[in-house]
Design a protein around this motif. Structure first.
Motif, PDB file in Angstrom:
ATOM      1  N   TRP A 112      -2.697   5.816  11.948  1.00  0.00           N
ATOM      2  CA  TRP A 112      -1.697   5.047  11.217  1.00  0.00           C
ATOM      3  C   TRP A 112      -1.830   5.374   9.737  1.00  0.00           C
ATOM      4  CZ3 TRP A 112       1.574   1.250  13.538  1.00  0.00           C
ATOM      5  CH2 TRP A 112       1.374   1.092  14.922  1.00  0.00           C
ATOM      6  N   VAL A 113      -0.705   5.400   9.041  1.00  0.00           N
ATOM      7  CA  VAL A 113      -0.711   5.699   7.613  1.00  0.00           C
ATOM      8  C   VAL A 113       0.097   4.644   6.878  1.00  0.00           C
ATOM      9  CG1 VAL A 113      -0.976   8.189   7.974  1.00  0.00           C
ATOM     10  CG2 VAL A 113       1.323   7.196   7.759  1.00  0.00           C
ATOM     11  N   SER A 114      -0.046   4.645   5.557  1.00  0.00           N
ATOM     12  CA  SER A 114       0.737   3.730   4.727  1.00  0.00           C
ATOM     13  C   SER A 114       2.199   4.192   4.702  1.00  0.00           C
ATOM     14  CB  SER A 114       0.183   3.731   3.303  1.00  0.00           C
ATOM     15  OG  SER A 114       1.051   3.030   2.434  1.00  0.00           O
ATOM     16  N   PRO A 115       3.149   3.270   4.640  1.00  0.00           N
ATOM     17  CA  PRO A 115       4.557   3.668   4.580  1.00  0.00           C
ATOM     18  C   PRO A 115       4.925   4.352   3.255  1.00  0.00           C
ATOM     19  CG  PRO A 115       4.361   1.319   4.269  1.00  0.00           C
ATOM     20  CD  PRO A 115       3.009   1.803   4.670  1.00  0.00           C
ATOM     21  N   ILE A 116       4.108   4.162   2.233  1.00  0.00           N
ATOM     22  CA  ILE A 116       4.311   4.801   0.937  1.00  0.00           C
ATOM     23  C   ILE A 116       3.063   5.619   0.606  1.00  0.00           C
ATOM     24  CG2 ILE A 116       4.701   4.479  -1.531  1.00  0.00           C
ATOM     25  CD1 ILE A 116       7.088   3.648   0.109  1.00  0.00           C
ATOM     26  N   SER A 117       3.254   6.912   0.381  1.00  0.00           N
ATOM     27  CA  SER A 117       2.103   7.757   0.048  1.00  0.00           C
ATOM     28  C   SER A 117       1.948   7.934  -1.461  1.00  0.00           C
ATOM     29  CB  SER A 117       2.244   9.141   0.703  1.00  0.00           C
ATOM     30  OG  SER A 117       3.427   9.796   0.263  1.00  0.00           O
ATOM     31  N   ASP A 118       3.042   7.689  -2.208  1.00  0.00           N
ATOM     32  CA  ASP A 118       2.963   7.776  -3.672  1.00  0.00           C
ATOM     33  C   ASP A 118       2.291   6.516  -4.231  1.00  0.00           C
ATOM     34  OD1 ASP A 118       4.272  10.195  -3.553  1.00  0.00           O
ATOM     35  OD2 ASP A 118       6.258   9.328  -3.932  1.00  0.00           O
ATOM     36  N   ASP A 119       2.139   6.501  -5.546  1.00  0.00           N
ATOM     37  CA  ASP A 119       1.576   5.309  -6.190  1.00  0.00           C
ATOM     38  C   ASP A 119       2.473   4.098  -5.950  1.00  0.00           C
ATOM     39  OD1 ASP A 119      -0.543   6.762  -7.172  1.00  0.00           O
ATOM     40  OD2 ASP A 119       0.422   7.161  -9.107  1.00  0.00           O
ATOM     41  N   TYR A 120       1.867   2.975  -5.689  1.00  0.00           N
ATOM     42  CA  TYR A 120       2.640   1.747  -5.447  1.00  0.00           C
ATOM     43  C   TYR A 120       1.798   0.547  -5.882  1.00  0.00           C
ATOM     44  CZ  TYR A 120      -0.363   1.549  -1.292  1.00  0.00           C
ATOM     45  OH  TYR A 120      -1.444   1.530  -0.446  1.00  0.00           O
ATOM     46  N   SER A 121       2.470  -0.569  -5.959  1.00  0.00           N
ATOM     47  CA  SER A 121       1.795  -1.843  -6.203  1.00  0.00           C
ATOM     48  C   SER A 121       2.229  -2.810  -5.111  1.00  0.00           C
ATOM     49  CB  SER A 121       2.176  -2.428  -7.574  1.00  0.00           C
ATOM     50  OG  SER A 121       1.743  -1.579  -8.617  1.00  0.00           O
ATOM     51  N   LEU A 122       1.283  -3.564  -4.594  1.00  0.00           N
ATOM     52  CA  LEU A 122       1.623  -4.568  -3.594  1.00  0.00           C
ATOM     53  C   LEU A 122       2.155  -5.793  -4.326  1.00  0.00           C
ATOM     54  CD1 LEU A 122      -1.433  -4.290  -1.149  1.00  0.00           C
ATOM     55  CD2 LEU A 122       0.809  -3.220  -0.962  1.00  0.00           C
ATOM     56  N   SER A 123       3.342  -6.217  -3.918  1.00  0.00           N
ATOM     57  CA  SER A 123       3.931  -7.409  -4.554  1.00  0.00           C
ATOM     58  C   SER A 123       3.880  -8.569  -3.555  1.00  0.00           C
ATOM     59  CB  SER A 123       5.347  -7.109  -5.067  1.00  0.00           C
ATOM     60  OG  SER A 123       6.128  -6.492  -4.071  1.00  0.00           O
ATOM     61  N   ALA A 124       5.003  -9.032  -3.094  1.00  0.00           N
ATOM     62  CA  ALA A 124       4.998 -10.175  -2.176  1.00  0.00           C
ATOM     63  C   ALA A 124       4.267  -9.823  -0.887  1.00  0.00           C
ATOM     64  CB  ALA A 124       6.427 -10.605  -1.871  1.00  0.00           C
ATOM     65  N   THR A 125       3.412 -10.735  -0.421  1.00  0.00           N
ATOM     66  CA  THR A 125       2.616 -10.487   0.772  1.00  0.00           C
ATOM     67  C   THR A 125       3.129 -11.322   1.941  1.00  0.00           C
ATOM     68  OG1 THR A 125       1.022 -12.203   0.132  1.00  0.00           O
ATOM     69  CG2 THR A 125       0.576  -9.939  -0.596  1.00  0.00           C
TER      70      THR A 125
END
Length: 249
Positions: A112-125
């Motif tokens: 399994w991988v993250s849906p975003i491979s570029d830089d991101y920030s987690l916002s609403a959880t």
């Protein structure tokens, strides 16, 4: 008396001449025979020599022909062997390549991988509540610019794709839902661009869309859900789920 003596003398002399003639004739005959024999012997020698030379030439030609035939046969055998070895080597390489691809695909399907491979920030959880949502937040938001590539977190089949939340309502904007082999579903929402269609088979890490700001969105981001069904209302905590599968986001 004198006549008798003369006659005897003539007889003796005549006898001597006859003996001499016989001897001469014998000698001449012997010489002639010797010449004939020598000539005959010389002819046989010439015939023998000619016959021997012809046999030697035939034998040499036959040997040369046999050697050429053997060389050609050996060359053909070597070429056939080289061709067979090259074919076997190519077949082995193809089999190894196919096995490697199958193993990689199987590994990808298990991972399994993250849906975003570029830089991101987690916002609403997951589970957030407030005036921004009619119900508790059903996914995890990844704050990224519009147009960021979105990838399938696991291999599966696209079962929903389109506007109006792909059937889950306008709040999701453009969305995609993928069914995975273990019965888990994942959803990707607020997309600016959809690059797959219903029925498409995707592999882990395949680009399926671009992030956006469509639907009920307060800013550019990807809304990501993990569900037990294809429909809204069956979501589970995606961060906890991915962590169980060895992925920290």
């Amino acid at each position: 008396m004198p006549n008798t003596t003369a006659n005897q003398t003539r007889r003796i002399f005549g006898a001597r001449k006859r003996v001499a003639a016989v001897v001469t004739a014998a000698v001449c005959g012997s010489v002639a025979l010797t010449g004939v024999a020598a000539a005959a012997e010389g002819g046989r020698a010439d015939v023998f020599a000619s016959h021997t030379a012809s046999q030697l030439a035939d034998t040499t030609h036959s040997q040369a022909h046999a050697q050429q035939a053997a060389a050609k046969a050996a060359e053909a055998q070597a070429a056939a062997k080289a061709k067979a070895e090259a074919k076997a080597e190519a077949k082995a390489e193809e089999a190894a390549r196919a096995a490697a691809e199958a193993a990689a695909k199987e590994k990808a399907e298990r991972s399994w991988v993250s849906p975003i491979s570029d830089d991101y920030s987690l916002s609403a959880t997951f589970g957030n509540s407030g005036e921004r949502w009619a119900h508790k937040h059903s996914g995890q938001d990844f704050a990224v610019p519009v147009g960021t590539e979105v990838q399938a977190v696991h291999g599966g089949t696209v079962v929903k794709a389109g506007g109006n939340g792909a059937g889950d309502g306008p709040a999701y904007g453009n969305a995609i839902v993928i069914k995975h082999s273990d019965g888990v579903y994942t959803q990707y929402a607020h997309l600016s661009k959809i690059e797959v269609s219903v029925g498409d088979r995707v592999s882990t890490g395949d680009t399926i869309a671009e992030s956006g700001n469509t639907g009920n969105s307060s800013g550019p981001h990807l809304h990501f859900e993990v569900r037990s069904t294809a429909s809204y209302g069956s979501a589970v905590d995606p961060v906890a789920f991915l962590k169980k599968h060895g992925l920290d986001i």
